[in-house]
Structure formats: C-alpha cells, structure tokens
Design an enzyme around this catalytic site. Structure first.
Site, PDB file in Angstrom:
ATOM      1  CG  HIS A 166     -18.119  34.323  24.031  1.00  0.00           C
ATOM      2  ND1 HIS A 166     -17.197  33.911  24.966  1.00  0.00           N
ATOM      3  CD2 HIS A 166     -19.345  34.265  24.630  1.00  0.00           C
ATOM      4  CE1 HIS A 166     -17.827  33.632  26.105  1.00  0.00           C
ATOM      5  NE2 HIS A 166     -19.137  33.832  25.923  1.00  0.00           N
ATOM      6  CB  ILE A 173       5.823   7.011  19.364  1.00  0.00           C
ATOM      7  CG1 ILE A 173       5.927   7.799  18.052  1.00  0.00           C
ATOM      8  CG2 ILE A 173       5.342   5.594  19.096  1.00  0.00           C
ATOM      9  CD1 ILE A 173       6.924   7.244  17.049  1.00  0.00           C
ATOM     10  CB  THR A 183       6.030   5.358   8.729  1.00  0.00           C
ATOM     11  OG1 THR A 183       7.189   4.707   8.224  1.00  0.00           O
ATOM     12  CG2 THR A 183       5.927   5.140  10.232  1.00  0.00           C
ATOM     13  CB  THR A 193      -0.895   0.032   1.262  1.00  0.00           C
ATOM     14  OG1 THR A 193      -0.054  -0.188   2.398  1.00  0.00           O
ATOM     15  CG2 THR A 193      -1.982  -1.018   1.219  1.00  0.00           C
ATOM     16  CD  GLU A 227      12.594   9.647  28.663  1.00  0.00           C
ATOM     17  OE1 GLU A 227      11.833   9.288  27.759  1.00  0.00           O
ATOM     18  OE2 GLU A 227      13.809   9.871  28.496  1.00  0.00           O
ATOM     19  CG  ASP A 287      10.583  10.346   9.325  1.00  0.00           C
ATOM     20  OD1 ASP A 287      10.167  11.530   9.376  1.00  0.00           O
ATOM     21  OD2 ASP A 287      10.000   9.399   9.901  1.00  0.00           O
TER      22      ASP A 287
HETATM   23  C1  LIG Z   1       3.305   5.481  15.838  1.00  0.00           C
HETATM   24  C2  LIG Z   1       3.649   6.715  15.057  1.00  0.00           C
HETATM   25  C3  LIG Z   1       2.800   7.792  15.093  1.00  0.00           C
HETATM   26  C4  LIG Z   1       3.091   8.942  14.375  1.00  0.00           C
HETATM   27  N1  LIG Z   1       2.223   9.982  14.450  1.00  0.00           N
HETATM   28  C5  LIG Z   1       2.496  11.116  13.774  1.00  0.00           C
HETATM   29  C6  LIG Z   1       1.596  12.210  13.802  1.00  0.00           C
HETATM   30  O1  LIG Z   1       0.550  12.155  14.445  1.00  0.00           O
HETATM   31  N2  LIG Z   1       1.904  13.317  13.087  1.00  0.00           N
HETATM   32  C7  LIG Z   1       3.059  13.414  12.358  1.00  0.00           C
HETATM   33  O2  LIG Z   1       3.300  14.446  11.739  1.00  0.00           O
HETATM   34  N3  LIG Z   1       3.933  12.381  12.296  1.00  0.00           N
HETATM   35  C8  LIG Z   1       3.678  11.246  12.979  1.00  0.00           C
HETATM   36  N4  LIG Z   1       4.543  10.192  12.906  1.00  0.00           N
HETATM   37  C9  LIG Z   1       5.771  10.350  12.084  1.00  0.00           C
HETATM   38  C10 LIG Z   1       5.461  10.137  10.591  1.00  0.00           C
HETATM   39  O3  LIG Z   1       4.869   8.877  10.425  1.00  0.00           O
HETATM   40  C11 LIG Z   1       6.721  10.246   9.789  1.00  0.00           C
HETATM   41  O4  LIG Z   1       7.375  11.459  10.083  1.00  0.00           O
HETATM   42  C12 LIG Z   1       6.424  10.199   8.296  1.00  0.00           C
HETATM   43  O5  LIG Z   1       5.794   8.991   7.954  1.00  0.00           O
HETATM   44  C13 LIG Z   1       7.700  10.378   7.481  1.00  0.00           C
HETATM   45  O6  LIG Z   1       7.384  10.322   6.137  1.00  0.00           O
HETATM   46  P1  LIG Z   1       8.453   9.860   5.055  1.00  0.00           P
HETATM   47  O7  LIG Z   1       7.768  10.000   3.740  1.00  0.00           O
HETATM   48  O8  LIG Z   1       9.719  10.546   5.276  1.00  0.00           O
HETATM   49  O9  LIG Z   1       8.745   8.320   5.375  1.00  0.00           O
HETATM   50  P2  LIG Z   1       7.796   7.063   5.554  1.00  0.00           P
HETATM   51  O10 LIG Z   1       6.415   7.439   5.889  1.00  0.00           O
HETATM   52  O11 LIG Z   1       8.503   6.165   6.508  1.00  0.00           O
HETATM   53  O12 LIG Z   1       7.764   6.407   4.118  1.00  0.00           O
HETATM   54  C14 LIG Z   1       8.886   5.821   3.549  1.00  0.00           C
HETATM   55  C15 LIG Z   1       8.404   4.774   2.572  1.00  0.00           C
HETATM   56  O13 LIG Z   1       9.482   4.383   1.750  1.00  0.00           O
HETATM   57  C16 LIG Z   1       9.382   3.009   1.475  1.00  0.00           C
HETATM   58  N5  LIG Z   1      10.707   2.554   1.086  1.00  0.00           N
HETATM   59  C17 LIG Z   1      11.836   2.648   1.816  1.00  0.00           C
HETATM   60  N6  LIG Z   1      12.878   2.195   1.114  1.00  0.00           N
HETATM   61  C18 LIG Z   1      12.390   1.790  -0.076  1.00  0.00           C
HETATM   62  C19 LIG Z   1      12.985   1.230  -1.238  1.00  0.00           C
HETATM   63  N7  LIG Z   1      14.305   1.032  -1.315  1.00  0.00           N
HETATM   64  N8  LIG Z   1      12.188   0.921  -2.266  1.00  0.00           N
HETATM   65  C20 LIG Z   1      10.856   1.154  -2.202  1.00  0.00           C
HETATM   66  N9  LIG Z   1      10.250   1.682  -1.154  1.00  0.00           N
HETATM   67  C21 LIG Z   1      11.007   2.015  -0.097  1.00  0.00           C
HETATM   68  C22 LIG Z   1       8.869   2.422   2.766  1.00  0.00           C
HETATM   69  O14 LIG Z   1       8.250   1.170   2.530  1.00  0.00           O
HETATM   70  C23 LIG Z   1       7.888   3.504   3.223  1.00  0.00           C
HETATM   71  O15 LIG Z   1       6.587   3.241   2.775  1.00  0.00           O
HETATM   72  C24 LIG Z   1       4.268   9.012  13.592  1.00  0.00           C
HETATM   73  C25 LIG Z   1       5.125   7.916  13.529  1.00  0.00           C
HETATM   74  C26 LIG Z   1       4.827   6.777  14.245  1.00  0.00           C
HETATM   75  C27 LIG Z   1       5.757   5.599  14.153  1.00  0.00           C
END
Ligand SMILES: Cc1cc2nc3c(=O)[nH]c(=O)nc-3n(C[C@H](O)[C@H](O)[C@H](O)COP(=O)(O)OP(=O)(O)OC[C@H]3O[C@@H](n4cnc5c(N)ncnc54)[C@H](O)[C@@H]3O)c2cc1C
Length: 467
Positions: free
Chosen positions: A446, A187, A43, A39, A206, A314
């Site tokens: 208000h 988290i 994350t 999907t 912690e 990230d």
């Molecule tokens: C439990 C939890 C709760 C969170 N709640 C919040 C929140 O409420 N608000 C908020 O702002 N942030 C929240 N976060 C943080 C947020 O999820 C991340 O900051 C965000 O998902 C980062 O986005 P990204 O696109 O950098 O990476 P990701 O969302 O990690 O996406 C990276 C994607 O790359 C894919 N991928 C990696 N390497 C490869 C490859 N070589 N080939 C193909 N695909 C690949 C992975 O499968 C993944 O789907 C939360 C995180 C967690 C763990």
C-alpha cells in the site's frame, strides 16, 4: 555459392524467429536464421510494438506537459513538439533493440543469413542476398516464422504517403491536420492516440458496432467513453465505401445507416487487420496445409503438415502478438530438441497501450457464460484506489471473472493506469490455476495500483473492503 548444412533453419528474424533460433542454440543445435531486412527484430522491433510504444511515450509526455502538469503546480513556457526529434528518438530506440538481437545471436552463435529465403522440398532453403548471390542451406528442421502483412482496402492501396499502413503511420513527418483511421482495433487506436495527443484531429471509422472487437463489453464501453472525451471522433457501424486520393489529401466516402458523408483527410491510416505472410513459401507446391485465413496449420507442438517443418508466430494465425510468437518459438525449438513442450493458449495477455491502458487475459464474462459456465464477477474502480488518486489517474477498473463453483480464475479485464503491468498478476494466477481467493488472500503493498486487483478479487467473494 557454397552449400551449407545446419540442424535448424529459421525463416524470419522477428520475435518468433529470433527467439526460436536462440532457444534452439541454447539446446545445442547449429542454427541459421534467415532475415531479408537489413535489421533483425521483424515487424515488432522495426515497425510495430517498439516504435509505436516509443511514440506513445513521447506523445503522453507532451500531453501531460500541455494539459496536466499545471494541476501539479508545474508550468512551462510554450510547450511544443519537435516531430523530427521525436522520430529520431524512436529510430534510436528501434536501432538499439535491433542491435540487441544481433548481440544475442553472436552470444548464442546463431548465424544470421541476410537475404530472402525460399523453402524448397526436403528442407532445402535458397537464400538470395541483396547482391543476388544465392546460398543453399539444407536443414534437419525448418521453422517458418515469416510473420504477417497489413491488409489493404481494395480501392485504397497503401502508398505510405497519404494512405498509410503501420509503416507510414510511424513516420508521418508533421502533425496531420486530419488523420482518418480506418479500423477501431488495437493498432488504429494506439497510433490514432499518438497523433491526436500531438494535435491532429483524428477520426476513427469502424465497421462493427463497437471498437476493440473481442474485448469485454464493459471495458469497451469505458474505453469508448474515455477516448471520445479525449477528442477522438469515433464512428462505429460505419463503412468506408470509396476514396479519392489527391496529392495532399484523401477524400474518404463513408456511410452509416444509409447516410453518406465525405471525410477530408490529409492522411488515412488503414488498420483493418493483418494477414499471414508466406513469402518464400509456396504452400501449394510444397503441400503445406493452410487454414481458412491462409495461416499455416499447426498442432500444439507447432508441427505443420510437412515432416520436420514447424510454423510459429503471426504466420501460424491466432493472436497476432509478439509474446505469443516468442512462446511458440520456444515450443518449436524444444520439440525439435526432443523435449515434451506444447503450447496452451488459455493465459496469453493482450494489451492496448492507449491511455487509459487496456489489458485482458482469459475468458470475458460473456464468453464464459456462453460456454455454459456459471461465473462470479468482481469489479473494483481505480477511483477508489489511493495510489491512482495520487497520480490523478482514476479512470477505469479491474474486472475478474471466476468460476462460481470452484472460484478458479477464468479471466481478467483491466482498463486504467499501468494495467499493462498489472495484468501479469492475473496471468500468473491463471497459469497456476489459481482462484480469486488466492489473489484476495495475497498481501499487496500500500499504496499501489495492484491493490485494485486484490479488491476486485475480494469483490468476487462479495467482500471488497474499500468500496
Ligand atoms: C503497429 C504495430 C504495433 C504492434 N504492437 C504490438 C505490441 O505492443 N505487443 C505485441 O505483442 N504485438 C504487437 N504487434 C504485433 C507484433 O508485431 C507481431 O505479432 C510480431 O511481430 C509477430 O512476430 P513474428 O516473428 O511472427 O513475425 P514478424 O515480426 O513479422 O517477423 C517476420 C520476419 O520474417 C521476415 N521474412 C519474411 N519472409 C522472409 C523470407 N522469405 N526470407 C527472409 N526473411 C523473411 C520479415 O522480413 C520479418 O522480419 C504490433 C504490430 C504492429 C503492426
């Protein structure tokens, strides 16, 4: 298999990657987004923001029904939680969001290459599908958006059964007897709150002297008090020194000031942080410069040390937040399209979706003072806000930090009802380089919770009305 070319290839379909892909397509580029999961959404949508908020919502309703509804004159029979139904609802919410991203890709003609990508020199990317077939793409520009992975404790590897990362903690099949959360950050506190509300004993361990590192000290104090009152057993300044994982429980050894104790937990959530995930990107071989935490080094236009290779989200470090990843994705796409976009990180909100909620943007009072600024602070409690009292949600306050000389708003720190929404006003004010007077002179409806923001701004000017 066939070789293909495209203008932009995005490695990773999380909030950073999919937004970058859509924005690049909007700007007329041919775009391929490589995602290895079944999907889209990364994350955030699959095992982060969305499912955690779905569980927080359910557990909040449950706690209201059990504990608070009677005060409103609402009574139920026996209130019970059907954990399987709760998970099904959460999974449906996640699936709908994933489908939504697929729809957006179709709408913007972004090609989803399903498989694991490997970045080679010269912006060539091999994508290996689940059936083993490999497609090679050559892109003019590549955006690395591969996200982050949870950090494990060396003596406590994740098995997602007894020792959980966020992935396992979001699908615990029954309410645990005793859940120990290692790490008092966002988290850990959010997921710990879910299972506490549903009836688990939850202990938060912690290492640092306080929970929520990085948040304003007064906010942390208020949060700590509220969470303890709710029954979270918070152990700060406490180290996990060892663990024995058995079939149905984990014996966790902890130590504070030399005093040792063993916690008997049926599950342990390890939430001690996340690290950049460079899957499919051999930084050393490619000559890609990394920072001290293994994050890809980028400039304000998301450029890496490699020509025509960008990194966002990230994997690029900084605040690990979905909206920060999205904004970086937009900047990368616009820079590729020749626009003068650049990131600035001064007004990025951060939210903790516990109850009370916590939200922050900009500098804390301490950071501002340490930076040599003279500041004025305004504070207003929700206990003096009419709307909060009608809701029975009068815990917390809003604190604004402004420059003493210019009155420019430097930071906003909120704890209380719906502050995840209220913080947007402060973010906007800061984006416009607004002052506390700008907020104070703005008419707020208000009775609303937002009047607390106005009163805190009046407080900076020394003339709050309702206190
Ligand atoms: C439990 C939890 C709760 C969170 N709640 C919040 C929140 O409420 N608000 C908020 O702002 N942030 C929240 N976060 C943080 C947020 O999820 C991340 O900051 C965000 O998902 C980062 O986005 P990204 O696109 O950098 O990476 P990701 O969302 O990690 O996406 C990276 C994607 O790359 C894919 N991928 C990696 N390497 C490869 C490859 N070589 N080939 C193909 N695909 C690949 C992975 O499968 C993944 O789907 C939360 C995180 C967690 C763990």
């Amino acid at each position: 298999m066939a070789d293909r070319t495209c203008d932009v290839l995005v490695l990773g379909g999380g909030p950073g990657g999919y937004v970058a892909a859509i924005r690049a397509a909007q700007l007329g580029k041919s775009v391929v987004c490589v995602e290895r999961d079944r999907t889209l959404g990364g994350t955030c949508v699959n095992v982060g923001c969305i499912p955690s908020k779905a569980l927080l919502e359910t557990s909040h309703h449950y706690e209201f029904a059990k504990q608070d509804a009677a005060a409103h004159g609402i009574t139920f029979g026996k209130v019970a939680i059907d954990v399987a139904a709760m998970h099904k609802r959460k999974d449906d919410v996640v699936a709908a969001n994933c489908k939504g991203v697929e729809f957006l890709f179709r709408k913007h003609k972004v090609t989803w290459a399903q498989g694991t990508g490997t970045l080679k020199g010269g912006n060539v990317v091999d994508v290996q599908a689940a059936d083993g077939t490999v497609t090679t793409f050559t892109a003019a520009d590549v955006i690395i958006a591969t996200g982050s992975d949870p950090i494990a404790l060396p003596f406590l590897p994740f098995d997602e059964e007894r020792v959980l990362s966020n992935v396992g903690a979001l699908r615990i099949p029954e309410v645990p007897r005793h859940l120990v959360v290692v790490g008092g950050g966002v988290i850990g506190l959010e997921l710990g709150s879910v299972w506490r509300r549903l009836g688990a004993k939850v202990t938060v361990v912690e290492l640092l002297p306080a929970i929520l590192p990085g948040y304003d000290a007064e906010i942390v104090k208020e949060a700590d008090r509220a969470f303890r009152k709710q029954g979270l057993d918070i152990r700060t300044g406490t180290k996990v020194t060892g663990a024995t994982v058995e079939k149905k429980r984990v014996l966790l050894e902890i130590e504070k000031d030399g005093a040792k104790e063993t916690l008997d937990a049926d599950r342990v959530l390890v939430a001690v942080g996340r690290k950049p995930a460079l899957r499919g990107v051999d930084a050393k071989a490619l000559g890609l410069a990394l920072g001290p935490r293994g994050e890809v080094r980028v400039d304000a236009q998301m450029r890496t040390s490699l020509p025509r290779v960008y990194a966002i989200g990230d994997v690029a470090g900084g605040m690990l937040l979905a909206h920060k990843a999205e904004e970086e994705g937009v900047v990368a796409a616009e820079v590729i399209a020749g626009k003068p976009a650049r990131m600035h990180y001064g007004a990025i909100p951060a939210v903790v979706y516990t109850w009370p909620e916590i939200a922050a943007v900009g500098l804390t009072e301490q950071q501002a003072r340490e930076g040599g600024r003279e500041v004025r602070v305004g504070k207003f409690p929700f206990s003096a806000n009419g709307r909060a009292r009608t809701a029975g949600e009068s815990t917390g306050f809003i604190k604004l930090v402004a420059d003493a000389r210019t009155d420019t708003l430097l930071g906003a720190h909120l704890i209380g009802p719906q502050v995840s929404e209220l913080v947007a006003e402060a973010v906007l004010a800061m984006e416009f380089r607004g002052s506390s007077e700008d907020i104070a002179l703005t008419v707020h409806a208000h009775p609303t919770l937002s009047e607390t923001m106005k009163e805190a701004a009046l407080g900076v000017l020394g003339r709050a009305v309702h206190i």
